[in-house]
Design an enzyme around this catalytic site. Sequence first.
Site, PDB file in Angstrom:
ATOM      1  N   HIS A  38      45.065  52.757  34.065  1.00 28.63           N
ATOM      2  CA  HIS A  38      44.002  53.247  33.174  1.00 28.63           C
ATOM      3  C   HIS A  38      44.581  54.107  32.053  1.00 28.63           C
ATOM      4  CE1 HIS A  38      40.381  52.629  36.121  1.00 28.63           C
ATOM      5  NE2 HIS A  38      40.704  51.526  35.490  1.00 28.63           N
ATOM      6  N   HIS A  69      43.692  44.521  31.002  1.00 29.81           N
ATOM      7  CA  HIS A  69      43.537  45.349  32.205  1.00 29.81           C
ATOM      8  C   HIS A  69      44.525  44.928  33.306  1.00 29.81           C
ATOM      9  CE1 HIS A  69      41.703  47.763  35.327  1.00 29.81           C
ATOM     10  NE2 HIS A  69      41.564  46.682  36.070  1.00 29.81           N
ATOM     11  N   ARG A 119      13.862  51.076  37.971  1.00 31.03           N
ATOM     12  CA  ARG A 119      14.559  51.719  39.104  1.00 31.03           C
ATOM     13  C   ARG A 119      15.290  50.722  39.988  1.00 31.03           C
ATOM     14  NH1 ARG A 119       9.690  54.860  39.720  1.00 31.03           N
ATOM     15  NH2 ARG A 119       9.952  56.843  38.627  1.00 31.03           N
ATOM     16  N   GLU A 135      45.408  41.206  39.893  1.00 27.87           N
ATOM     17  CA  GLU A 135      44.412  41.718  40.845  1.00 27.87           C
ATOM     18  C   GLU A 135      44.391  40.886  42.133  1.00 27.87           C
ATOM     19  OE1 GLU A 135      42.818  44.545  40.456  1.00 27.87           O
ATOM     20  OE2 GLU A 135      42.278  44.861  38.348  1.00 27.87           O
ATOM     21  N   LYS A 150      38.236  41.544  49.548  1.00 27.73           N
ATOM     22  CA  LYS A 150      37.282  42.473  48.908  1.00 27.73           C
ATOM     23  C   LYS A 150      36.070  42.682  49.812  1.00 27.73           C
ATOM     24  CE  LYS A 150      35.760  44.941  45.381  1.00 27.73           C
ATOM     25  NZ  LYS A 150      35.728  44.952  43.928  1.00 27.73           N
ATOM     26  N   ASN A 156      42.385  50.674  44.233  1.00 24.04           N
ATOM     27  CA  ASN A 156      42.833  51.240  42.955  1.00 24.04           C
ATOM     28  C   ASN A 156      44.352  51.350  42.868  1.00 24.04           C
ATOM     29  OD1 ASN A 156      40.268  51.602  41.815  1.00 24.04           O
ATOM     30  ND2 ASN A 156      39.954  53.442  43.035  1.00 24.04           N
ATOM     31  N   GLU A 186      32.855  54.011  49.066  1.00 20.68           N
ATOM     32  CA  GLU A 186      34.155  54.650  48.828  1.00 20.68           C
ATOM     33  C   GLU A 186      34.188  56.071  49.381  1.00 20.68           C
ATOM     34  OE1 GLU A 186      35.895  53.227  45.123  1.00 20.68           O
ATOM     35  OE2 GLU A 186      36.902  55.134  44.903  1.00 20.68           O
ATOM     36  N   LYS A 243      30.021  47.709  42.407  1.00 25.31           N
ATOM     37  CA  LYS A 243      30.314  48.807  41.473  1.00 25.31           C
ATOM     38  C   LYS A 243      29.887  48.370  40.079  1.00 25.31           C
ATOM     39  CE  LYS A 243      34.199  51.396  43.355  1.00 25.31           C
ATOM     40  NZ  LYS A 243      35.627  51.728  43.147  1.00 25.31           N
ATOM     41  N   ARG A 279      38.227  51.891  50.506  1.00 28.04           N
ATOM     42  CA  ARG A 279      37.948  51.186  49.256  1.00 28.04           C
ATOM     43  C   ARG A 279      38.808  51.725  48.111  1.00 28.04           C
ATOM     44  NH1 ARG A 279      32.207  48.997  46.771  1.00 28.04           N
ATOM     45  NH2 ARG A 279      33.197  48.025  44.948  1.00 28.04           N
ATOM     46  N   HIS A 314      46.043  51.659  39.514  1.00 26.26           N
ATOM     47  CA  HIS A 314      45.002  51.874  38.500  1.00 26.26           C
ATOM     48  C   HIS A 314      45.059  53.244  37.840  1.00 26.26           C
ATOM     49  CE1 HIS A 314      43.453  48.075  39.870  1.00 26.26           C
ATOM     50  NE2 HIS A 314      42.403  48.136  39.086  1.00 26.26           N
TER      51      HIS A 314
HETATM   52  N1  GLY Z   1      37.512  47.414  41.774  1.00 24.02           N
HETATM   53  C1  GLY Z   1      37.635  48.348  42.819  1.00 24.02           C
HETATM   54  C2  GLY Z   1      36.445  48.407  43.703  1.00 24.02           C
HETATM   55  O1  GLY Z   1      35.546  47.632  43.569  1.00 24.02           O
HETATM   56  O2  GLY Z   1      36.371  49.270  44.548  1.00 24.02           O
END
Ligand code: GLY
Length: 375
Positions: A260, A274, A128, A192, A234, A253, A244, A150, A249, A256
Amino acid sequence: VPSSPRQTVTVDLSDRSYDIVIGDGVLDEAGTRIAPLIGKGPRRLITVTDENVAGLHLARYRAALVAQGLESVDIILPAGEQTKSWRYLEEVLEKTLAARIDRGTLMVAFGGGVIGDLAGFAAALALRGIDYVQIPTTLLAQVDSSVGGKTAIDTPQGKNLVGAFHQPKLVLADTGLLATLSERHRRAGFAEVIKYGLIRDHGFYEWCAANGNAAIAGDAGLLAEAVRRSCEHKADVVQQDEFETTGLRALLNLGHTFGHALEAETGYSERLLHGEAVAIGMVMAFDLSHRMGLVSGQSAGRVRQALATLGMPVDLSALPGLTVDALTAHMAKDKKVKAGTLRFVLVREIGEAFAGSEAPAELVGTVLRNAGAAG
Ligand code: GLY
């Protein structure tokens, strides 16, 4: 004694705060920096890595651990996006449990974005939730995916659709490791980096446009500065919107949703990395914003030119055969889509992105066609 300066960026999340340590040679300090994070009992770690990283850097990493009396059970997986899957998640968890871990065992994600996302997710699930450390080895992972908690795997339904928020305890970004990447991978990762400028910092965008090619060519000082400034952005975003929920946040994207779809249609392969997909996607996001009357054609054109000057793909000319219908179908499955409408991160100006409302489907089609999609 470090051979080059260390920079530390802190991600301030109260009891889940952690440091990102940036610099050439940080890998050699893995033992001294990780040892204080391990509880009492057996001083053992689980390290998840891939075959490429293991071949290049595992011996050095192991030596750094051994010097501090730390032992690691290494789980070495195939390199590539296909590893971010149920199958390898199961393998990591089985091998982790077979090593008879306890709640004080620490996992280390040693690799690029695929390994970071997969190992972080395994750490969130094992017992857990156990602690983990990120040691990102690619530019993309150092400036984005290793920071912010994430974690995820891909499923047949799409990318990153199964995962968890699970913050690491420490991020060690050894910018010296970036010298072992191909220039193409550094270039893709730099998409990025400049992304933070395009979203929220016009000055940083200008810095990237001016210094990007030298950084990509391998200038260590410029690369370290690019990593630090990206991580500061970041950290600032994650501190304000960890889960998010406020929309802040989600701005990360930018490019993206388009990106994607391009990756999906090219099979997540070396055909399109990517970061390359994100570069094309950001040009498309500016084009869409322009067609929606939000940003000037001049700014959209400047961004396109800046990315092209950095050697990034800015359209689909090297990717023949992609169609508007196929790309739009992928975008409709993206998790950023709400209730079947296509929503994008849009821009008012360079450095001013915002979460857009619904974008008209025909304009999205025009953007795709304008970039070279058929149909
Ligand atoms: N890579 C986007 C984020 O971490 O929110």
